[in-house]
Design a protein around this motif. Structure first.
Motif, mmCIF file in Angstrom:
data_model
loop_
_atom_site.group_PDB
_atom_site.id
_atom_site.type_symbol
_atom_site.label_atom_id
_atom_site.label_comp_id
_atom_site.label_asym_id
_atom_site.label_seq_id
_atom_site.Cartn_x
_atom_site.Cartn_y
_atom_site.Cartn_z
ATOM 1 N N GLU A 20 1.847 -5.049 6.474
ATOM 2 C CA GLU A 20 1.722 -3.941 5.864
ATOM 3 C C GLU A 20 3.033 -3.492 5.077
ATOM 4 O O GLU A 20 4.103 -3.266 5.837
ATOM 5 N N CYS A 33 -6.197 1.861 -0.121
ATOM 6 C CA CYS A 33 -5.659 1.059 0.924
ATOM 7 C C CYS A 33 -6.181 1.237 2.168
ATOM 8 O O CYS A 33 -6.230 0.298 3.070
ATOM 9 N N CYS A 59 0.793 -1.249 0.002
ATOM 10 C CA CYS A 59 -0.229 0.065 -0.102
ATOM 11 C C CYS A 59 0.751 1.347 0.093
ATOM 12 O O CYS A 59 2.221 1.121 0.001
ATOM 13 N N VAL A 105 -1.986 0.175 -6.208
ATOM 14 C CA VAL A 105 -2.133 -0.142 -4.760
ATOM 15 C C VAL A 105 -3.596 -0.048 -4.194
ATOM 16 O O VAL A 105 -4.346 0.586 -4.777
ATOM 17 N N PRO A 106 -4.186 -0.859 -3.366
ATOM 18 C CA PRO A 106 -3.695 -2.033 -2.599
ATOM 19 C C PRO A 106 -3.420 -3.188 -3.468
ATOM 20 O O PRO A 106 -4.122 -3.420 -4.275
ATOM 21 N N CYS A 130 -8.513 -3.522 -3.395
ATOM 22 C CA CYS A 130 -9.821 -3.321 -2.440
ATOM 23 C C CYS A 130 -10.854 -3.641 -3.030
ATOM 24 O O CYS A 130 -11.710 -4.276 -2.296
#
Length: 91
Positions: A36, A20, A13, A59-60, A72
């Motif tokens: 993480e 994220c 992330c 990202v994520p 996500c």
């Protein structure tokens, strides 16, 4: 009663990414401990993320037990389909 073991969860992330934040919120709401990897503080790990996610650069990027889940929206889709909890249970 012993607590069930949990899956190994890794999320790549960055700090400025609202997706994220949403993904981490969902995992935290389920009391999931995750690793993480911040590309802000560890930019050299971006290539690792891209390789692990078959070329994805956004990202994520989320992995559960080394299986690429996606981003996500993919994480929330698994939750809405009722599939996330079984993935998070250690197999």
């Amino acid at each position: 009663m012993p607590q069930a073991e949990q899956a190994d969860v890794v999320i790549y992330c960055s700090g400025y990414c609202p997706y994220c934040t949403r993904a981490k919120y969902l995992l935290q709401s389920k009391s999931v401990v995750f690793t993480e990897i911040s590309l802000d503080t560890e930019p050299h790990r971006r290539d690792e993320m891209i390789e692990r996610s078959a070329g994805l650069t956004s990202v994520p990027q989320i992995f559960i037990n080394a299986q690429h889940i996606g981003g996500c929206d993919d994480l929330y889709a698994l939750e809405s389909q009722g599939k996330l909890d079984s993935l998070l249970a250690k197999t």
